[in-house]
Each structure stands twice: as structure tokens, then as C-alpha cells.
Design a protein around this motif. Structure first.
Motif, PDB file in Angstrom:
ATOM      1  N   ASP A   1      29.809  35.411 -99.664  1.00  0.00           N
ATOM      2  CA  ASP A   1      29.596  35.235 -98.231  1.00  0.00           C
ATOM      3  C   ASP A   1      28.348  35.967 -97.717  1.00  0.00           C
ATOM      4  O   ASP A   1      28.060  35.928 -96.543  1.00  0.00           O
ATOM      5  N   ASP A   2      27.605  36.607 -98.606  1.00  0.00           N
ATOM      6  CA  ASP A   2      26.353  37.246 -98.198  1.00  0.00           C
ATOM      7  C   ASP A   2      25.243  36.204 -98.116  1.00  0.00           C
ATOM      8  O   ASP A   2      25.336  35.127 -98.686  1.00  0.00           O
ATOM      9  N   ASP A   3      24.185  36.547 -97.390  1.00  0.00           N
ATOM     10  CA  ASP A   3      23.017  35.681 -97.332  1.00  0.00           C
ATOM     11  C   ASP A   3      22.223  35.911 -98.612  1.00  0.00           C
ATOM     12  O   ASP A   3      21.552  36.933 -98.776  1.00  0.00           O
ATOM     13  N   LEU A   4      22.339  34.983 -99.544  1.00  0.00           N
ATOM     14  CA  LEU A   4      21.751  35.162-100.865  1.00  0.00           C
ATOM     15  C   LEU A   4      20.233  35.164-100.834  1.00  0.00           C
ATOM     16  O   LEU A   4      19.595  35.853-101.620  1.00  0.00           O
ATOM     17  N   VAL A   5      19.646  34.413 -99.921  1.00  0.00           N
ATOM     18  CA  VAL A   5      18.186  34.382 -99.829  1.00  0.00           C
ATOM     19  C   VAL A   5      17.672  35.738 -99.355  1.00  0.00           C
ATOM     20  O   VAL A   5      16.689  36.269 -99.891  1.00  0.00           O
TER      21      VAL A   5
ATOM     22  N   LEU B   1      20.967  28.234-104.863  1.00  0.00           N
ATOM     23  CA  LEU B   1      20.488  26.868-105.047  1.00  0.00           C
ATOM     24  C   LEU B   1      21.550  25.944-105.625  1.00  0.00           C
ATOM     25  O   LEU B   1      21.442  24.734-105.506  1.00  0.00           O
ATOM     26  N   LEU B   2      22.591  26.507-106.241  1.00  0.00           N
ATOM     27  CA  LEU B   2      23.689  25.659-106.707  1.00  0.00           C
ATOM     28  C   LEU B   2      24.412  25.018-105.525  1.00  0.00           C
ATOM     29  O   LEU B   2      24.858  23.879-105.603  1.00  0.00           O
TER      30      LEU B   2
ATOM     31  N   ASN C   1      18.407  21.915-101.739  1.00  0.00           N
ATOM     32  CA  ASN C   1      17.191  21.498-101.032  1.00  0.00           C
ATOM     33  C   ASN C   1      16.592  22.595-100.171  1.00  0.00           C
ATOM     34  O   ASN C   1      15.700  22.313 -99.359  1.00  0.00           O
ATOM     35  N   ASP C   2      17.034  23.838-100.318  1.00  0.00           N
ATOM     36  CA  ASP C   2      16.545  24.939 -99.495  1.00  0.00           C
ATOM     37  C   ASP C   2      15.120  25.292 -99.941  1.00  0.00           C
ATOM     38  O   ASP C   2      14.903  25.816-101.033  1.00  0.00           O
ATOM     39  N   LYS C   3      14.146  24.984 -99.092  1.00  0.00           N
ATOM     40  CA  LYS C   3      12.740  25.164 -99.447  1.00  0.00           C
ATOM     41  C   LYS C   3      12.371  26.644 -99.554  1.00  0.00           C
ATOM     42  O   LYS C   3      11.586  27.039-100.414  1.00  0.00           O
ATOM     43  N   LYS C   4      12.941  27.463 -98.683  1.00  0.00           N
ATOM     44  CA  LYS C   4      12.635  28.888 -98.714  1.00  0.00           C
ATOM     45  C   LYS C   4      13.127  29.508-100.028  1.00  0.00           C
ATOM     46  O   LYS C   4      12.431  30.294-100.665  1.00  0.00           O
ATOM     47  N   ALA C   5      14.330  29.115-100.446  1.00  0.00           N
ATOM     48  CA  ALA C   5      14.890  29.639-101.686  1.00  0.00           C
ATOM     49  C   ALA C   5      14.082  29.156-102.888  1.00  0.00           C
ATOM     50  O   ALA C   5      13.838  29.916-103.833  1.00  0.00           O
ATOM     51  N   LEU C   6      13.672  27.888-102.849  1.00  0.00           N
ATOM     52  CA  LEU C   6      12.856  27.365-103.946  1.00  0.00           C
ATOM     53  C   LEU C   6      11.524  28.103-104.048  1.00  0.00           C
ATOM     54  O   LEU C   6      11.055  28.431-105.144  1.00  0.00           O
TER      55      LEU C   6
END
Length: 143
Positions: free
Chosen positions: A96-100, A123-124, A128-133
């Protein structure tokens, strides 16, 4: 008999040497005696603990045909103890944490492996999260 002062000095030195050797022999003998006593006490303690702990009965390697029916009637084995829950480290990331954000912190402190793992988890769920990518590419490039 003529005694020279050097003869007296040599005699005194020999007496001091003899006393030193005697003291060394006594100290070594006491050390060996104490070591033997400690080893004996340790062995007695181990034997006492071994007798205190019950041992499981040994199962014979090959039992005759008559005892096979008895072997089936043995009581059920004890249920396995539940493993202790894994202790979480204060730096570990939960679902539940903000992984990014956690990955950004890891990258700030140059913990690239943790950042890559955290971003992979994120990302799993959000492929499509561009910031994480972008962060993942940055982390892998800095390796």
C-alpha cells in the motif's frame, strides 16, 4: 678456594633462573589441571542436557511383515509449527506504499537494486506508468 665477585653474580643469576623455571612449571601444571576440570564439567553439563531432552524413538530400517501392520497404527505425526512471520525491515516497502516514491528515495541514496525491484513491483500492477518506466530506465542505466 678463591671466590671472585663474578662467580657470585653467576650463582645469583642461576638461582633466579632456577626459580623462574620452577614458577613456570607450576603455572603450566595448574593451567592443565584447570583445563581438564573445565572440560570435565562441560562434558557433564552436555550429558545432563542430553538426558533432559527426550529423543525420538529410532525406527528400524527393515521391519518384518508382522510389524508392518503395527507401523500403520502409529499415532499421527505432530503438526508442523508455523514459521515465524517475516520481520519487516523499516526500509521495506509494503503493497500500500507509493512504490514510485519509494524508488525515488532509493535512487537518491544510490540503492539501485532496491529501486529496480520496487519499480518492477509497481509496473506489474501499472504497466503503462510513464514516470515509473522512466525511473526504471534511469536506475538500470546507472548500474
Amino acid at each position: 678456594m678463591n671466590f671472585d665477585p663474578t662467580d657470585i653474580l653467576v650463582i645469583v643469576l642461576l638461582v633466579v633462573l632456577g626459580i623462574s623455571v620452577l614458577v613456570a612449571v607450576v603455572v603450566i601444571a595448574k593451567t592443565f589441571a584447570n583445563d581438564a576440570k573445565e572440560a570435565k564439567a562441560k562434558a557433564a553439563k552436555l550429558d545432563k542436557e542430553e538426558k533432559r531432552i527426550p529423543h525420538e524413538p529410532q525406527i528400524p530400517a527393515q521391519a518384518p511383515a508382522k510389524s508392518k501392520s503395527k507401523a500403520k497404527a502409529t499415532p499421527k505425526p505432530k503438526a508442523k509449527a508455523k514459521p515465524a512471520p517475516a520481520k519487516t525491515h523499516k526500509d521495506d516497502v509494503s503493497d500500500d506504499d507509493d512504490l514510485v516514491a519509494a524508488a525515488e528515495v532509493y535512487l537518491t541514496y544510490e540503492l539501485k537494486e532496491q529501486a529496480i525491484i520496487t519499480l518492477s513491483k509497481h509496473l506489474l500492477k501499472h504497466p503503462n506508468d510513464k514516470k515509473a518506466l522512466a525511473l526504471l530506465k534511469k536506475a538500470e542505466a546507472s548500474k
